[in-house]
Design a protein around this motif. Sequence first.
Motif, PDB file in Angstrom:
ATOM      1  N   GLY A 278       0.693  -1.217   0.094  1.00  9.29           N
ATOM      2  CA  GLY A 278      -0.049   0.243   0.057  1.00  9.29           C
ATOM      3  C   GLY A 278       0.861   1.176  -0.081  1.00  9.29           C
ATOM      4  N   TYR A 279       2.156   1.121  -0.221  1.00  7.60           N
ATOM      5  CA  TYR A 279       2.974   2.185  -0.415  1.00  7.60           C
ATOM      6  C   TYR A 279       2.919   3.019  -1.621  1.00  7.60           C
ATOM      7  N   MET A 280       2.414   2.423  -2.455  1.00 11.43           N
ATOM      8  CA  MET A 280       2.204   2.558  -4.047  1.00 11.43           C
ATOM      9  C   MET A 280       0.749   2.367  -4.169  1.00 11.43           C
ATOM     10  N   ALA A 281      -0.153   3.338  -5.081  1.00 11.59           N
ATOM     11  CA  ALA A 281      -1.173   2.833  -5.423  1.00 11.59           C
ATOM     12  C   ALA A 281      -1.288   2.759  -7.009  1.00 11.59           C
ATOM     13  N   VAL A 282      -1.690   1.321  -7.295  1.00 12.82           N
ATOM     14  CA  VAL A 282      -1.356   1.169  -8.901  1.00 12.82           C
ATOM     15  C   VAL A 282      -3.004   0.984  -9.365  1.00 12.82           C
ATOM     16  N   SER A 283      -2.932   1.609 -10.645  1.00 15.05           N
ATOM     17  CA  SER A 283      -4.453   1.835 -11.149  1.00 15.05           C
ATOM     18  C   SER A 283      -4.816   0.436 -11.580  1.00 15.05           C
ATOM     19  N   ASP A 284      -3.840  -0.314 -12.169  1.00 19.78           N
ATOM     20  CA  ASP A 284      -4.237  -1.670 -12.785  1.00 19.78           C
ATOM     21  C   ASP A 284      -2.996  -2.645 -12.833  1.00 19.78           C
ATOM     22  N   PRO A 285      -2.833  -3.592 -11.951  1.00 18.67           N
ATOM     23  CA  PRO A 285      -1.515  -4.387 -11.944  1.00 18.67           C
ATOM     24  C   PRO A 285      -1.246  -4.657 -13.445  1.00 18.67           C
ATOM     25  N   GLU A 312      21.362   4.478 -26.476  1.00 18.17           N
ATOM     26  CA  GLU A 312      20.312   5.278 -27.064  1.00 18.17           C
ATOM     27  C   GLU A 312      18.891   4.761 -26.279  1.00 18.17           C
ATOM     28  N   ARG A 313      18.924   3.221 -26.272  1.00 19.35           N
ATOM     29  CA  ARG A 313      17.914   2.460 -25.664  1.00 19.35           C
ATOM     30  C   ARG A 313      17.825   2.892 -24.232  1.00 19.35           C
ATOM     31  N   ASP A 314      18.802   2.618 -23.505  1.00 18.67           N
ATOM     32  CA  ASP A 314      18.776   2.999 -22.187  1.00 18.67           C
ATOM     33  C   ASP A 314      18.076   4.350 -21.855  1.00 18.67           C
ATOM     34  N   VAL A 315      18.563   5.394 -22.683  1.00 20.58           N
ATOM     35  CA  VAL A 315      17.953   6.514 -22.402  1.00 20.58           C
ATOM     36  C   VAL A 315      16.588   6.646 -22.629  1.00 20.58           C
ATOM     37  N   LEU A 316      15.969   6.079 -23.673  1.00 23.94           N
ATOM     38  CA  LEU A 316      14.793   6.222 -24.080  1.00 23.94           C
ATOM     39  C   LEU A 316      14.058   5.388 -22.943  1.00 23.94           C
ATOM     40  N   ARG A 317      14.395   4.222 -22.746  1.00 25.50           N
ATOM     41  CA  ARG A 317      13.771   3.520 -21.535  1.00 25.50           C
ATOM     42  C   ARG A 317      13.472   4.288 -20.401  1.00 25.50           C
ATOM     43  N   ALA A 318      14.442   4.932 -19.810  1.00 20.24           N
ATOM     44  CA  ALA A 318      14.402   5.966 -18.591  1.00 20.24           C
ATOM     45  C   ALA A 318      13.193   6.796 -18.916  1.00 20.24           C
ATOM     46  N   ARG A 319      13.203   7.411 -20.095  1.00 20.84           N
ATOM     47  CA  ARG A 319      11.870   8.350 -20.337  1.00 20.84           C
ATOM     48  C   ARG A 319      10.604   7.763 -20.455  1.00 20.84           C
ATOM     49  N   TYR A 320      10.659   6.745 -21.110  1.00 19.16           N
ATOM     50  CA  TYR A 320       9.623   5.943 -21.350  1.00 19.16           C
ATOM     51  C   TYR A 320       9.025   5.449 -20.043  1.00 19.16           C
ATOM     52  N   VAL A 321       9.716   4.962 -19.113  1.00 20.49           N
ATOM     53  CA  VAL A 321       9.160   4.154 -17.699  1.00 20.49           C
ATOM     54  C   VAL A 321       8.690   5.525 -16.960  1.00 20.49           C
ATOM     55  N   ALA A 322       9.413   6.692 -17.014  1.00 16.76           N
ATOM     56  CA  ALA A 322       9.174   7.807 -16.085  1.00 16.76           C
ATOM     57  C   ALA A 322       7.796   8.371 -16.329  1.00 16.76           C
ATOM     58  N   ASN A 323       7.507   8.208 -17.863  1.00 19.94           N
ATOM     59  CA  ASN A 323       6.301   8.689 -18.331  1.00 19.94           C
ATOM     60  C   ASN A 323       5.107   8.019 -18.056  1.00 19.94           C
ATOM     61  N   LYS A 324       5.293   6.671 -18.235  1.00 24.80           N
ATOM     62  CA  LYS A 324       4.269   5.525 -18.005  1.00 24.80           C
ATOM     63  C   LYS A 324       3.957   5.552 -16.500  1.00 24.80           C
ATOM     64  N   LEU A 325       4.942   5.407 -15.531  1.00 20.23           N
ATOM     65  CA  LEU A 325       4.849   5.283 -14.118  1.00 20.23           C
ATOM     66  C   LEU A 325       4.058   6.209 -13.542  1.00 20.23           C
ATOM     67  N   GLY A 326       4.114   7.409 -14.305  1.00 24.87           N
ATOM     68  CA  GLY A 326       3.488   8.453 -13.772  1.00 24.87           C
ATOM     69  C   GLY A 326       1.989   8.378 -13.762  1.00 24.87           C
ATOM     70  N   SER A 327       1.601   7.691 -15.003  1.00 24.07           N
ATOM     71  CA  SER A 327      -0.069   7.586 -15.101  1.00 24.07           C
ATOM     72  C   SER A 327      -0.546   6.235 -14.436  1.00 24.07           C
ATOM     73  N   ILE A 328       0.473   5.242 -14.212  1.00 22.33           N
ATOM     74  CA  ILE A 328      -0.213   4.075 -13.436  1.00 22.33           C
ATOM     75  C   ILE A 328      -0.030   3.930 -12.065  1.00 22.33           C
ATOM     76  N   VAL A 329       0.911   4.685 -11.328  1.00 19.04           N
ATOM     77  CA  VAL A 329       1.360   4.480 -10.071  1.00 19.04           C
ATOM     78  C   VAL A 329       1.422   5.632  -9.337  1.00 19.04           C
ATOM     79  N   LYS A 330       0.947   5.809  -8.224  1.00 17.69           N
ATOM     80  CA  LYS A 330       0.864   7.023  -7.473  1.00 17.69           C
ATOM     81  C   LYS A 330       1.525   6.629  -6.027  1.00 17.69           C
ATOM     82  N   LYS A 331       2.594   7.366  -5.675  1.00 15.42           N
ATOM     83  CA  LYS A 331       3.245   7.198  -4.375  1.00 15.42           C
ATOM     84  C   LYS A 331       2.388   7.690  -3.109  1.00 15.42           C
ATOM     85  N   GLN A 332       1.910   6.771  -2.137  1.00 17.66           N
ATOM     86  CA  GLN A 332       1.227   7.173  -1.151  1.00 17.66           C
ATOM     87  C   GLN A 332       2.238   7.713   0.221  1.00 17.66           C
ATOM     88  N   VAL A 333       1.534   8.763   0.561  1.00 14.25           N
ATOM     89  CA  VAL A 333       2.556   9.132   1.554  1.00 14.25           C
ATOM     90  C   VAL A 333       1.892   8.897   2.888  1.00 14.25           C
TER      91      VAL A 333
END
Lengths: 333, 174
Positions: A278-285, A312-333
Amino acid sequence: MEDYTIVSTRVRLARNVDGFPFPHKLNEMNSRKIADGVMRALMPVDKFTRYDISDLSQLDGTILQEKHLISRDLLSESPFGSVLISADENVSVMVNEEDHIREQVILSGLSLDQAYDRINRIDDVLGANLKFAYSPRFGYLTSCATNVGTGMRASVMMFLPALTMMGLMDECINDVGRLNMTVRGVYGEGSKADGFLYQVSNQRSLGLTENDILDSVKSAITHIVESERRARQLLRRNEPELKDRIYRAYGVLTNAYKLATDEAMQLLAMIRLGAYYGYMAVSDPSHLQDLITNCQPANMQRISGKNISVDERDVLRARYVANKLGSIVKKQV
Amino acid sequence: MLCTKCGLRESTTEVVQRINNHIEKMYLCDECAKDFRPEAFDDFDVINKLIKGSSMGILSGLVNMLDAPTTRSLVCPDCKTTGDEFLKSGYVGCPRCYEVFEPLIAQTVKKLQQSDKHVGKHPLAANEDARGASVAVERERLRAELQSAIDSFDYKRASAISTKLDALDGKGEA
């Protein structure tokens, strides 16, 4: 309630067509005949797309492998191999891998009965159109004696971070070994289970009915889920440490400039564990699992839409994950 | 001649086996032949089996069992796989291999799977009725094959078919 232990379920059936040598002794003409026969039989069932390995680029083949739609062996050891994939990508039928036909269904979560029902219906259709090699004594005949009988392997992909971190996996593997189950790393046999993902499946395929096999896998899974749950409770005894690891993982995933596959897998595993506590809220596992699949090298390449270097792939992966994670996971405080 | 083992009944079966290059002959009655079990498969070759006609039940068990060592050197007529190749790799080359190497495969499979008898789905079994129907068809086919084997005095083939019939009916050690 989602317990973030079971990721997906796969049931596969191995079949061969009577009157033909098994794939390792089969020529190209007969291999094509079998693939054509399978395609004809499956057409009325669903919209299947056929890929012949010989026509598939290395990249496209690896993408299918990373999605678990084909095996490594089909890609590298089966020059005359083909695969038929349903529109929803839940069903894939490999042709001329180790056996003429390997039918499989993958569903998310623990869905052994549903997966078997679906593959069984497809098997009935194939069996009505092709004469399967079968003997009353040995059942469905397969090129390797380890698959003979039902030709069935039921496997469940499990996420076992607590057992792994506490060094209890070997004990767990021994326990389920006594129940005639095998535990393997998800990304290849004998590979290190990246991201704490394991495949648990039946060893025996003969002398048991299909339902017996499903029941035995279910009871092994119940046992493992219970062990993992207890290990997760123990892990929580040092909550500040645990929380810190999970929050740091979130921090790196949302801020890194470069991210390699292994690192992404390990950090995403911590997010999944965070969701359990429950430290992270995930919209859909299932979105988390899609993210893991898309982080694999060939799928990352596909997402980029062009040929890119590892860096280049590693750079793209970092950007892709950061972007996606923002929409599917929310940090619970 | 009286049975070498029990010394009570008339022998019907001659077993010649090689144990560490030493040839040993045995003459067994039907009862002892039924119980005969080679102790170390790898150490001997059975050279000869039958001297007289024997009842089908015994024949079927014995021939199957005695076939095991010799099957190693057999070659599948369809795909040319040898028994030794199977033993080394665990792979066979075609469905016919399962008939050719049946005793050898049964032995291996039993070790791996703790069973050598299929109890699961049948190809034509979309439902139980279909399963019953397909078993009946297969039984008829095997019976006809058995009769033709007996008519042509091919007792080895007849015994193999009889074992299949038993397996189909869920009888005997399969």
